[in-house]
Write a protein that holds these residues in place. Structure first.
Motif, PDB file in Angstrom:
ATOM      1  N   UNK A 238      13.056 -65.960 -23.795  1.00  0.00           N
ATOM      2  CA  UNK A 238      13.263 -67.295 -24.339  1.00  0.00           C
ATOM      3  C   UNK A 238      14.649 -67.398 -24.963  1.00  0.00           C
ATOM      4  N   UNK A 239      15.340 -68.484 -24.668  1.00  0.00           N
ATOM      5  CA  UNK A 239      16.637 -68.757 -25.277  1.00  0.00           C
ATOM      6  C   UNK A 239      16.462 -69.841 -26.332  1.00  0.00           C
ATOM      7  N   UNK A 240      16.643 -69.472 -27.587  1.00  0.00           N
ATOM      8  CA  UNK A 240      16.625 -70.456 -28.660  1.00  0.00           C
ATOM      9  C   UNK A 240      18.055 -70.969 -28.800  1.00  0.00           C
ATOM     10  N   UNK A 241      18.232 -72.259 -28.598  1.00  0.00           N
ATOM     11  CA  UNK A 241      19.565 -72.840 -28.574  1.00  0.00           C
ATOM     12  C   UNK A 241      19.683 -73.958 -29.592  1.00  0.00           C
ATOM     13  N   UNK A 242      20.924 -74.322 -29.879  1.00  0.00           N
ATOM     14  CA  UNK A 242      21.145 -75.398 -30.826  1.00  0.00           C
ATOM     15  C   UNK A 242      22.615 -75.684 -31.015  1.00  0.00           C
ATOM     16  N   UNK A 243      22.890 -76.475 -32.028  1.00  0.00           N
ATOM     17  CA  UNK A 243      24.254 -76.931 -32.307  1.00  0.00           C
ATOM     18  C   UNK A 243      24.557 -76.738 -33.783  1.00  0.00           C
ATOM     19  N   UNK A 244      25.755 -76.238 -34.075  1.00  0.00           N
ATOM     20  CA  UNK A 244      26.222 -76.085 -35.450  1.00  0.00           C
ATOM     21  C   UNK A 244      27.282 -77.135 -35.710  1.00  0.00           C
ATOM     22  N   UNK A 245      27.044 -77.968 -36.731  1.00  0.00           N
ATOM     23  CA  UNK A 245      28.000 -79.023 -37.055  1.00  0.00           C
ATOM     24  C   UNK A 245      28.414 -78.925 -38.520  1.00  0.00           C
ATOM     25  N   UNK A 246      29.524 -79.568 -38.818  1.00  0.00           N
ATOM     26  CA  UNK A 246      29.990 -79.710 -40.193  1.00  0.00           C
ATOM     27  C   UNK A 246      29.404 -81.011 -40.746  1.00  0.00           C
ATOM     28  N   UNK A 247      28.629 -80.914 -41.826  1.00  0.00           N
ATOM     29  CA  UNK A 247      27.974 -82.095 -42.384  1.00  0.00           C
ATOM     30  C   UNK A 247      28.984 -83.139 -42.846  1.00  0.00           C
ATOM     31  N   UNK A 248      30.153 -82.700 -43.273  1.00  0.00           N
ATOM     32  CA  UNK A 248      31.156 -83.633 -43.796  1.00  0.00           C
ATOM     33  C   UNK A 248      31.770 -84.476 -42.690  1.00  0.00           C
ATOM     34  N   UNK A 249      32.205 -83.809 -41.632  1.00  0.00           N
ATOM     35  CA  UNK A 249      32.882 -84.505 -40.533  1.00  0.00           C
ATOM     36  C   UNK A 249      31.960 -84.847 -39.377  1.00  0.00           C
ATOM     37  N   UNK A 250      30.755 -84.234 -39.361  1.00  0.00           N
ATOM     38  CA  UNK A 250      29.790 -84.401 -38.267  1.00  0.00           C
ATOM     39  C   UNK A 250      30.345 -83.921 -36.932  1.00  0.00           C
ATOM     40  N   UNK A 251      31.267 -82.963 -36.987  1.00  0.00           N
ATOM     41  CA  UNK A 251      31.860 -82.405 -35.776  1.00  0.00           C
ATOM     42  C   UNK A 251      31.313 -80.999 -35.521  1.00  0.00           C
ATOM     43  N   UNK A 252      31.252 -80.590 -34.250  1.00  0.00           N
ATOM     44  CA  UNK A 252      30.788 -79.232 -33.934  1.00  0.00           C
ATOM     45  C   UNK A 252      31.708 -78.179 -34.529  1.00  0.00           C
ATOM     46  N   UNK A 253      31.102 -77.042 -34.869  1.00  0.00           N
ATOM     47  CA  UNK A 253      31.862 -75.922 -35.433  1.00  0.00           C
ATOM     48  C   UNK A 253      31.863 -74.799 -34.402  1.00  0.00           C
ATOM     49  N   UNK A 254      33.027 -74.426 -33.921  1.00  0.00           N
ATOM     50  CA  UNK A 254      33.143 -73.382 -32.902  1.00  0.00           C
ATOM     51  C   UNK A 254      33.446 -72.031 -33.526  1.00  0.00           C
ATOM     52  N   UNK A 255      33.141 -70.969 -32.774  1.00  0.00           N
ATOM     53  CA  UNK A 255      33.471 -69.579 -33.155  1.00  0.00           C
ATOM     54  C   UNK A 255      32.931 -69.207 -34.528  1.00  0.00           C
ATOM     55  N   UNK A 256      31.762 -69.727 -34.866  1.00  0.00           N
ATOM     56  CA  UNK A 256      31.129 -69.441 -36.148  1.00  0.00           C
ATOM     57  C   UNK A 256      29.893 -68.574 -35.922  1.00  0.00           C
ATOM     58  N   UNK A 257      29.710 -67.557 -36.755  1.00  0.00           N
ATOM     59  CA  UNK A 257      28.586 -66.639 -36.609  1.00  0.00           C
ATOM     60  C   UNK A 257      27.301 -67.295 -37.128  1.00  0.00           C
ATOM     61  N   UNK A 258      26.246 -67.188 -36.309  1.00  0.00           N
ATOM     62  CA  UNK A 258      24.914 -67.685 -36.676  1.00  0.00           C
ATOM     63  C   UNK A 258      23.949 -66.511 -36.572  1.00  0.00           C
ATOM     64  N   UNK A 259      23.105 -66.341 -37.583  1.00  0.00           N
ATOM     65  CA  UNK A 259      22.205 -65.186 -37.661  1.00  0.00           C
ATOM     66  C   UNK A 259      20.751 -65.636 -37.613  1.00  0.00           C
ATOM     67  N   UNK A 260      19.930 -64.812 -36.978  1.00  0.00           N
ATOM     68  CA  UNK A 260      18.503 -65.120 -36.839  1.00  0.00           C
ATOM     69  C   UNK A 260      17.681 -63.882 -37.156  1.00  0.00           C
ATOM     70  N   UNK A 261      16.634 -64.072 -37.956  1.00  0.00           N
ATOM     71  CA  UNK A 261      15.713 -62.995 -38.315  1.00  0.00           C
ATOM     72  C   UNK A 261      14.313 -63.352 -37.850  1.00  0.00           C
TER      73      UNK A 261
END
Length: 507
Positions: A238-261
């Motif tokens: 299973x691939x859990x996918x999604x989008x990381x955005x900046x709440x202030x600008x509402x723009x996507x955030x690239x090259x940012x580390x996301x962690x899952x436990x």
């Protein structure tokens, strides 16, 4: 199957699962241009509410190449004509085949419903590329509301094509008897009329008369290909996918580390980076059942991150045909027999269908295995906080400062440990700011595991691991990152075993 009475007719439904030679495309049987194709079968088409639907599916790539890698996860939903989801599960695909069961809710109203099957990769082409089967459900509870009281005012049905081929055009079927009694041996000979090399697989069901039909439905594919390819093939679970955005600008955030436990007996830790469009992709392990997960990312001075997780199941509607369920006289007799058998099984039998469980999924150790060192808090004189233990004990972990900010330094013999940042965990959740854990009371902590050598997890390299385990699994009372989210996540459902014939030459 045990027969409880004399069977005068054995109805055998056999359908061709897939042709590597596209002999039926002229009938609209296979939708072109959908990346992957699914041929879905249910054991019958008439059920009693509360029964199990057994299904089988064959998955092949669009170009029909037998050596091409395809998705490994099948998404199966039971829906109403207007796309209301009744049940939804994920199943593992093995060797292009998938089998499983769907439980019909006991209180489901009498009516016509649909089974929808697809892979995540097929979502790039939309619901028109999915596979659909129609099923009829009978409610055994006698009341005035046993029929589905839904109106279909202004309901627009998508254009549908129903395969018109006959199994008699594909197979010759011979039996050793016309009628059978209990414990009689049943011998069936099946010969293909077409080229045997064009048969991918076959599905055979023994069903009561008038309860099985060729009920596969194909929606005419008139959608354009999604050139963005938002959804990738799930080659590794299973691939859990999604989008990381900046709440202030509402723009996507690239090259940012996301962690899952992943918590519980399947405990694991996975770390990925967002791509240029701010999307992240976690490839989850092959585990079954339901587990809690926590997904987070580090907050910084420049952004206020927010994590948006994709729905595992396709949310886009598809309008199926709306019809009130009507049964012929023969179908009514079959339905009555099914209702009687269902009620007898509920009273005297075991209505729970037992599924195989992969015991290899029962992980009990942390993902990093046995630590190099283990600091048991009770082995030492009690000190007020964790910071006191790191400062006072001559141990592998020390507190250092850089530009006025504290960090943990792991002592190790390999030079790589000085290059990469260590992975700091509390109850398997990553800690981005150690100032949160240093004041934790030692009374809250059970032990600390330490790996004092470089550790590779997925595409990430860490300069060792410091894993803090609390006594009550409460993260030592600290506040977890506000950008993070706890989710009760449904992993794979248990699949029924695939029975393969040892006499493949007969088909």
């Amino acid at each position: 199957m045990t027969l409880n009475r004399i069977v005068k007719h054995i109805a055998i439904g056999i359908w061709l699962c897939q042709f590597l030679i596209p002999v039926l495309t002229g009938q609209g049987y296979i939708n072109p241009g959908s990346g992957e194709k699914i041929i879905l079968f249910t054991d019958r088409s008439l059920y009693v509410a509360g029964e199990y639907i057994c299904f089988s599916a064959t998955i092949i790539p669009e170009n029909s190449s037998p050596n091409m890698i395809i998705s490994k996860v099948l998404y199966v939903e039971m829906i109403t004509y207007n796309n209301i989801q009744i049940d939804a599960q994920k199943f593992q695909i093995s060797n292009s085949l998938c089998t499983g069961i769907i439980n019909i809710p006991r209180d489901l109203a009498t009516g016509i419903y649909y089974i929808k099957a697809y892979t995540k990769y097929m979502r790039n082409w939309g619901p028109e590329s999915y596979s659909y089967n129609q099923i009829n459900v009978i409610q055994s509870i006698e009341n005035d509301n046993q029929f589905e009281h839904q109106t279909a005012n202004n309901h627009e049905t998508s254009k549908l094509l129903i395969p018109s081929y006959s199994d008699n055009e594909l197979f010759e079927i011979e039996t050793n008897k016309n009628e059978y009694k209990q414990k009689d041996n049943v011998i069936i000979k099946i010969k293909t009329i077409i080229n045997p090399d064009s048969v991918k697989s076959a599905c055979i069901s023994v069903v009561p008369d008038n309860s099985g039909s060729n009920n596969r439905i194909v929606i005419e594919n008139n959608v354009n290909r999604n050139t963005d390819f938002t959804f990738k093939p799930e080659y590794n679970g299973i691939a859990l996918t999604g989008l990381l955005i900046d709440q202030t600008s509402n723009k996507p955030v690239s090259s940012k580390k996301v962690d899952l436990t992943i918590f519980g007996k399947y405990n694991d830790f996975i770390s990925v980076h967002t791509n240029s469009k701010g999307r992240f992709f976690f490839s989850l392990p092959y585990i079954t059942g339901q587990s809690n997960i926590f997904i987070s990312t580090e907050k910084s001075d420049s952004i206020s991150p927010s994590i948006l997780i994709d729905n595992d199941f396709c949310p886009y509607p598809v309008n199926m045909p709306y019809n009130r369920l009507t049964l012929s006289e023969n179908e009514q007799i079959t339905a009555l027999n099914l209702l009687r058998n269902f009620q007898i099984n509920r009273l005297f039998g075991n209505e729970n269908l037992q599924l195989t469980d992969d015991s290899s999924n029962n992980y009990t150790d942390p993902f990093y295995g046995y630590p190099v060192k283990k600091l048991n808090i009770n082995d030492y004189v009690q000190l007020p906080t964790l910071e006191d233990y790191f400062n006072e004990l001559s141990y592998l972990v020390k507190i250092r400062k850089f530009q006025g900010k504290k960090y943990l330094k792991i002592q190790g013999s390999r030079p790589e440990i000085d290059i990469y940042q260590p992975l700091i965990l509390i109850d398997m959740v990553v800690v981005y700011d150690i100032d949160l854990i240093l004041p934790i009371s030692s009374n809250s902590i059970s032990h600390i595991d330490i790996i004092n050598e470089p550790y590779v997890k997925g595409n990430a390299m860490y300069g060792g691991i410091v894993s803090i385990i609390s006594k009550n699994n409460d993260f030592g009372g600290i506040n977890l990152p506000q950008s993070g989210a706890f989710i009760t996540y449904d992993f794979l459902s248990n699949s029924t075993p695939v029975i393969k014939s040892s006499t493949a030459d007969n088909i």
